[in-house]
Write an enzyme that holds these catalytic residues in place. Structure first.
Site, PDB file in Angstrom:
ATOM      1  N   ASP A 157       1.688   9.479  -5.813  1.00 25.16           N
ATOM      2  CA  ASP A 157       1.702  10.925  -5.615  1.00 25.16           C
ATOM      3  C   ASP A 157       2.088  11.322  -4.196  1.00 25.16           C
ATOM      4  O   ASP A 157       2.599  12.417  -3.967  1.00 25.16           O
ATOM      5  CB  ASP A 157       0.365  11.568  -6.009  1.00 25.16           C
ATOM      6  CG  ASP A 157      -0.842  10.803  -5.514  1.00 25.16           C
ATOM      7  OD1 ASP A 157      -0.674   9.758  -4.852  1.00 25.16           O
ATOM      8  OD2 ASP A 157      -1.985  11.231  -5.795  1.00 25.16           O
ATOM      9  N   HIS A 190       0.845  -1.190   0.000  1.00 28.57           N
ATOM     10  CA  HIS A 190       0.000   0.000   0.000  1.00 28.57           C
ATOM     11  C   HIS A 190       0.883   1.244   0.000  1.00 28.57           C
ATOM     12  O   HIS A 190       1.233   1.774   1.046  1.00 28.57           O
ATOM     13  CB  HIS A 190      -0.904  -0.017   1.246  1.00 28.57           C
ATOM     14  CG  HIS A 190      -2.002   1.001   1.222  1.00 28.57           C
ATOM     15  ND1 HIS A 190      -3.326   0.668   1.414  1.00 28.57           N
ATOM     16  CD2 HIS A 190      -1.983   2.344   1.041  1.00 28.57           C
ATOM     17  CE1 HIS A 190      -4.062   1.772   1.352  1.00 28.57           C
ATOM     18  NE2 HIS A 190      -3.269   2.808   1.124  1.00 28.57           N
ATOM     19  N   GLU A 228     -11.170   3.288   7.808  1.00 30.92           N
ATOM     20  CA  GLU A 228     -10.164   4.286   8.197  1.00 30.92           C
ATOM     21  C   GLU A 228     -10.917   5.511   8.728  1.00 30.92           C
ATOM     22  O   GLU A 228     -11.113   5.654   9.922  1.00 30.92           O
ATOM     23  CB  GLU A 228      -9.274   4.645   7.002  1.00 30.92           C
ATOM     24  CG  GLU A 228      -8.184   5.647   7.328  1.00 30.92           C
ATOM     25  CD  GLU A 228      -7.424   6.119   6.088  1.00 30.92           C
ATOM     26  OE1 GLU A 228      -6.374   6.746   6.276  1.00 30.92           O
ATOM     27  OE2 GLU A 228      -7.892   5.901   4.956  1.00 30.92           O
ATOM     28  N   HIS A 241       1.222   4.972  -2.267  1.00 33.98           N
ATOM     29  CA  HIS A 241       0.685   5.858  -3.302  1.00 33.98           C
ATOM     30  C   HIS A 241       1.815   6.600  -4.010  1.00 33.98           C
ATOM     31  O   HIS A 241       2.686   7.181  -3.356  1.00 33.98           O
ATOM     32  CB  HIS A 241      -0.265   6.878  -2.677  1.00 33.98           C
ATOM     33  CG  HIS A 241      -1.540   6.290  -2.169  1.00 33.98           C
ATOM     34  ND1 HIS A 241      -2.698   6.262  -2.911  1.00 33.98           N
ATOM     35  CD2 HIS A 241      -1.849   5.705  -0.981  1.00 33.98           C
ATOM     36  CE1 HIS A 241      -3.672   5.692  -2.206  1.00 33.98           C
ATOM     37  NE2 HIS A 241      -3.175   5.344  -1.024  1.00 33.98           N
ATOM     38  N   HIS A 283      -9.987   1.029   0.130  1.00 27.53           N
ATOM     39  CA  HIS A 283      -9.752   1.788   1.352  1.00 27.53           C
ATOM     40  C   HIS A 283     -11.044   1.767   2.175  1.00 27.53           C
ATOM     41  O   HIS A 283     -12.082   2.276   1.727  1.00 27.53           O
ATOM     42  CB  HIS A 283      -9.433   3.257   1.026  1.00 27.53           C
ATOM     43  CG  HIS A 283      -8.040   3.516   0.566  1.00 27.53           C
ATOM     44  ND1 HIS A 283      -7.557   3.061  -0.635  1.00 27.53           N
ATOM     45  CD2 HIS A 283      -7.017   4.205   1.154  1.00 27.53           C
ATOM     46  CE1 HIS A 283      -6.300   3.469  -0.794  1.00 27.53           C
ATOM     47  NE2 HIS A 283      -5.946   4.159   0.292  1.00 27.53           N
ATOM     48  N   GLY A 316      -9.733   7.997  -1.505  1.00 25.77           N
ATOM     49  CA  GLY A 316     -10.326   9.321  -1.347  1.00 25.77           C
ATOM     50  C   GLY A 316     -11.006   9.501  -0.008  1.00 25.77           C
ATOM     51  O   GLY A 316     -10.761   8.753   0.944  1.00 25.77           O
TER      52      GLY A 316
END
Length: 330
Positions: free
Chosen positions: A16, A12, A210, A14, A207, A180
């Site tokens: 960016d 996991h 969370e 990302h 996701h 998101g």
């Protein structure tokens, strides 16, 4: 205990959220953009100590996304991130990003993903040549996870991501995801996307658990998710905990990120031991190396030191990650 220097798996991470400052400077230079100072980059790309929540945390992706709007930038960034990960002792990485967020200057999602695949291919060629043997490519496994995005008016773009994932599946792409603002856009709103992914036979993680609670995880499981991104709030539902343990659904845990976003006030509150004791297939990951100012070894060392974990417990976390990669499904 000391974490092994080799053999780490990040499920996991990302793209960016993991551009290094050096990468950011090079990307700006490549595109004739203003060069930022070290302090400016820190302010733009790293979560502050007083980060308020997930929505606040997500603002640190704005500048990196400005830098990632050309094919050259995407290819370069994938290549460089894989190089960094390999230097840190990783042997497996699944890098995720949302193709729709890289189309602001006219690229189609298909072009974005093709550019990312070229980054992997360039890396494989580079390590094969540098090692002087083709076997080197088999010693580092990498793949791409394409993120659909939570939102109110991007259904067509999300469905396009599913279509592109189908086109590149097993050709660099290993899975889909949904990312998101979880609390603002509930998981239940995105059933159609993952029904289509299931119809195409594309595996996916989501996701969940969370910023939202167990209900988000239940929906992800109902859709057919193979893994859960984060998922730490499963402990609020004993029935859900038993289901996750029984079905061996891996949780992609990201401790520092969860502290950044105030899911937990302090790392000492992190429930890693409870999750393991409940029989849940927990894994440790970075989420965003730059936004959370971390590395995978740092994350594993953090939980090991904080909770005085045994060699066997750390070994189990690493084994869980190795067994849970989508690359094993290819």
């Amino acid at each position: 205990m000391e974490i092994p220097k080799y053999g780490l798996t990040d499920l996991h991470v990302h793209l960016d959220g993991s551009l290094s400052f050096d990468m950011a400077r090079e990307l700006a230079k490549m595109q004739g953009m203003e060069m930022k100072s070290e302090e400016e980059l820190k302010s733009l790309m790293v979560a502050p100590e007083d980060c308020q929540d997930l929505n606040d945390y997500l603002t640190k992706f704005d500048y990196p996304l400005e830098l990632l709007q050309t094919e050259e930038a995407i290819t370069y960034s994938i290549f460089e991130l894989l190089k960094i990960q390999r230097s840190q002792g990783l042997t497996c990485s699944e890098i995720r990003f949302a193709p729709q967020l890289h189309t602001r200057r006219g690229m189609r999602q298909e072009q974005v993903v093709d550019a990312a695949v070229r980054g992997i291919q360039r890396f494989q060629m580079d390590i094969g040549i540098s090692a002087g043997k083709s076997r080197a490519c088999k010693e580092f496994h990498s793949g791409l996870i394409l993120c659909c995005m939570r939102g109110a008016d991007n259904q067509a773009m999300n469905m396009e991501t599913v279509e592109v994932a189908g086109e590149f599946w097993r050709k660099g792409v290993v899975a889909l995801d949904l990312a998101g603002a979880e609390a603002l856009f509930p998981t239940k709103n995105f059933e159609g996307l993952f029904r289509e992914a299931g119809r195409k036979g594309i595996p996916f993680t989501i996701h969940a658990g969370e910023a939202a609670g167990p209900e988000s995880i239940w929906k992800a499981l109902e859709f057919g998710a193979s893994r859960i991104g984060h998922g730490v709030r499963c402990l609020e539902d004993k029935v859900l905990v038993r289901r996750l343990a029984k079905d061996e659904i891996p949780l992609e845990l990201c401790p520092t990120s969860n502290v950044n976003t105030k899911i937990f006030k302090n790392i000492t509150d992190y429930p890693i031991l409870r999750l393991l004791n409940e029989g849940i297939k927990a894994t440790i990951n970075t989420d965003n190396m730059t936004v959370s100012n971390t590395t995978l070894r740092d994350e594993i060392q953090l939980v090991a030191d904080t909770f005085h974990m045994s060699e066997a417990e750390i070994g189990q976390l690493m084994k869980n990650a190795d067994e849970s990669t989508f690359l094993r499904m290819e």
